[in-house]
Write a protein that holds these residues in place. Structure first.
Motif, PDB file in Angstrom:
ATOM      1  N   GLN A 148      62.583  81.379  38.505  1.00  0.00           N
ATOM      2  CA  GLN A 148      61.545  80.457  38.158  1.00  0.00           C
ATOM      3  C   GLN A 148      62.292  79.224  37.146  1.00  0.00           C
ATOM      4  N   ASP A 186      62.271  76.730  46.775  1.00  0.00           N
ATOM      5  CA  ASP A 186      60.740  76.241  46.937  1.00  0.00           C
ATOM      6  C   ASP A 186      60.632  75.166  45.877  1.00  0.00           C
ATOM      7  N   THR A 237      57.309  73.202  43.608  1.00  0.00           N
ATOM      8  CA  THR A 237      55.555  72.864  43.567  1.00  0.00           C
ATOM      9  C   THR A 237      56.032  71.912  42.457  1.00  0.00           C
ATOM     10  N   ILE A 239      55.056  73.141  47.672  1.00  0.00           N
ATOM     11  CA  ILE A 239      53.627  73.465  47.185  1.00  0.00           C
ATOM     12  C   ILE A 239      52.734  72.336  46.414  1.00  0.00           C
ATOM     13  N   TRP A 249      52.771  75.142  37.658  1.00  0.00           N
ATOM     14  CA  TRP A 249      53.103  76.443  37.250  1.00  0.00           C
ATOM     15  C   TRP A 249      52.095  77.327  37.875  1.00  0.00           C
ATOM     16  N   ALA A 307      52.165  77.664  41.417  1.00  0.00           N
ATOM     17  CA  ALA A 307      53.330  78.356  41.920  1.00  0.00           C
ATOM     18  C   ALA A 307      53.186  79.858  41.935  1.00  0.00           C
ATOM     19  N   GLN A 308      52.843  80.358  40.850  1.00  0.00           N
ATOM     20  CA  GLN A 308      52.352  81.798  40.628  1.00  0.00           C
ATOM     21  C   GLN A 308      51.345  82.467  41.565  1.00  0.00           C
ATOM     22  N   TYR A 368      50.982  81.132  44.704  1.00  0.00           N
ATOM     23  CA  TYR A 368      51.840  81.288  45.831  1.00  0.00           C
ATOM     24  C   TYR A 368      52.856  82.482  45.903  1.00  0.00           C
ATOM     25  N   ARG A 369      53.410  82.650  44.772  1.00  0.00           N
ATOM     26  CA  ARG A 369      54.400  83.875  44.609  1.00  0.00           C
ATOM     27  C   ARG A 369      53.913  85.024  44.916  1.00  0.00           C
ATOM     28  N   TYR A 383      55.219  84.643  50.443  1.00  0.00           N
ATOM     29  CA  TYR A 383      56.261  84.183  49.645  1.00  0.00           C
ATOM     30  C   TYR A 383      57.456  84.827  49.884  1.00  0.00           C
ATOM     31  N   MET A 406      62.061  79.190  42.587  1.00  0.00           N
ATOM     32  CA  MET A 406      61.017  78.215  42.664  1.00  0.00           C
ATOM     33  C   MET A 406      61.478  77.317  41.660  1.00  0.00           C
ATOM     34  N   VAL A 459      59.586  74.254  39.408  1.00  0.00           N
ATOM     35  CA  VAL A 459      58.356  73.418  39.177  1.00  0.00           C
ATOM     36  C   VAL A 459      58.501  72.123  38.415  1.00  0.00           C
TER      37      VAL A 459
END
Length: 496
Positions: free
Chosen positions: A99, A262, A264, A290, A404, A407-408, A410-411, A416, A421, A423
């Motif tokens: 991340q 990815d 976001t 995202i 953020w 993103a979490q 989606y993970r 996923y 990722m 952000v």
């Protein structure tokens, strides 16, 4: 390369003309007739480049009527160490093994809009010279907070350009408002409107499409243009930092060339994330984009259902740059997916007349292959700011916190894939002191916004941006307020 309107493929003009006009006469947005493709060799060359050199490689693919020297000079003036407080311009910060935060707020106004709005004035000034335009340009801007100050700073005292910014009187943070109403410059005007951002944006779109009003201004020696992300010259520079972040991941040996990543993006007007879409279409190995929204979750519903419906309650949130119900740049995305200007014209007319439209299921399926959409409420936003600070020692503004958390979310889904990722962080936390301090559980009592800057410094590793600390002694220069129906009147007064 030529550019055409999303609502009329036959309306074709050059890049320089596109940047000057901002919006098409038919109300559409200009898009490139074709999206340039990159290959492994192109990306390999970018790895050893500075941010400025990466910007040149991307911009030169699209601005084919500019000379290499003109593009390089525009970039040189935009991205300097006098304007950006980090030599990498857009630093990539590691928070965990997979991340990363892409900080886009190291420019003069402490928001990601600087990434484009330091460059757009240079591109437009060069375009005016290239096209030998006699009339001056009047830049009209509707802002939900950050665009206004970034545009004012970027266009300040630029020859042959006047800039007028409208902002919602109650819809920006104290720091954002102070940044705008203290703006110096012989060619700038700032006006608060009694309404929200969508009122300001819709009002300006009507003005751009009012042929009688435009003719009147032309006779006075002005041509209207925009610095919002409806202007291609605002959107194009944003493509660069997706490529730059990817190159940084390769250079840090997080990924190998060709590996997918990815991104976001905290999203309001859909320009920032659309730049990621262009990067992906150009060949950058992006897996998913995202789309992170706050309580004004019109985009989340659209990507889930295919229906865009602005007929809903408007929420004033602690992430005001995302308090938007009409995401203008979605029109560009739909054009590229459909390649059908008549369909776009039909949908946008429905949005204007009825407040909603629905796209075909086949198009929705294509979008869902690329975009994941989610939204985060106020309580979650505040909690995420606290989690980022306590877990990683990172202080984030509310917009970054929304991204953020999305993103979490989606993970944690079955879709996923365990890949990096990134952000996007779109504003300095110092622009939203009260919200960030509240999230951290800090009692600020009746401290004003400048005292809050000093308090937040105790809980933040980064220094207070010079442009924010200097606001304390800056004189208030702009006090105009108008009804949303009177924007044209104010523009006339400013351009006398």
């Amino acid at each position: 390369m030529k550019y055409n309107s999303t609502r009329d493929k036959n309306n074709r003009i050059s890049a320089a003309q596109t940047i000057i006009k901002g919006i098409a006469e038919d109300g559409g947005l200009f898009v490139p007739e074709k999206i340039p493709q990159t290959d492994d060799a192109f990306l390999s060359e970018m790895l050893t480049c500075s941010y400025q050199e990466r910007a040149f490689k991307i911009l030169s693919l699209y601005l084919t009527d500019y000379t290499d020297e003109e593009i390089k000079e525009c970039i040189k003036k935009a991205y300097t160490d006098q304007k950006f407080d980090d030599e990498s311009i857009a630093p990539l910060i590691k928070l965990s093994d997979e991340q990363y935060i892409l900080e886009l707020w190291h420019g003069p106004t402490s928001a990601f809009k600087d990434m484009a709005l330091q460059l757009l004035p240079q591109l437009m000034s060069t375009a005016l010279q290239k096209t030998k335009q006699k009339n001056d340009v009047a830049i009209l801007v509707a802002t939900s907070g950050d665009t206004g100050k970034a545009a004012l700073e970027g266009f300040r005292n630029v020859e042959k350009i006047k800039i007028i910014v409208f902002y919602p009187q109650q819809g920006v943070s104290d720091i954002q408002r102070r940044q705008m109403i203290t703006q110096k410059g012989a060619n700038v005007d700032v006006i608060a409107i009694e309404g929200n951002f969508d009122d300001a944006q819709s009002g300006l779109k009507k003005i751009f499409n009012d042929k009688v009003f435009n003719k009147e201004l032309a006779e006075k020696g002005y041509e209207l243009s925009s610095a919002n992300s409806i202007n291609w010259g605002r959107l194009l520079p944003q493509i660069v930092y997706y490529f730059s972040a990817y190159c940084d991941l390769v250079n840090k040996k997080v990924i190998r060339p060709g590996d997918k990543v990815d991104f976001t993006v905290p999203t309001g007007n859909f320009g920032d994330i659309l730049a990621g879409y262009y990067a992906r279409k150009m060949g950058l190995p992006i897996n998913k984009l995202i789309c992170a929204s706050n309580t004004n979750n019109v985009l989340t519903d659209f990507f889930a259902t295919g229906t865009y419906d602005k007929n809903r309650k408007f929420f004033k949130t602690i992430s005001p740059s995302m308090d938007i119900l009409i995401s203008s740049n979605l029109e560009r995305l739909l054009y590229h997916v459909t390649e059908d200007d008549r369909k776009i014209d039909e949908w946008m007319n429905k949005l204007s007349a009825n407040g909603h439209y629905t796209i075909d299921s086949s198009y929705l399926s294509q979008l869902q292959e690329i975009f994941i959409a989610d939204w985060v409420d106020e309580k979650e936003t505040l909690a995420t700011i606290r989690i980022l600070h306590d877990t990683y020692g990172y202080t984030a503004d509310p917009h970054t916190a929304v991204a953020w958390q999305a993103a979490q979310n989606y993970r944690e889904t079955a879709d996923y894939k365990k890949i990096p990722m990134v952000v996007l962080s779109t504003a300095s936390p110092y622009k939203f002191n009260d919200s960030v301090l509240a999230a951290l559980g800090i009692d600020i009592g009746d401290a004003d916004e400048f005292t809050q800057l000093d308090i937040l410094k105790k809980y933040n590793k980064s220094a207070i941006p010079a442009g924010l600390s200097s606001l304390k002694t800056a004189s208030i220069l702009h006090k105009k307020i108008c009804a949303k129906e009177n924007m044209a009147v104010e523009i006339r007064n400013c351009l006398k």
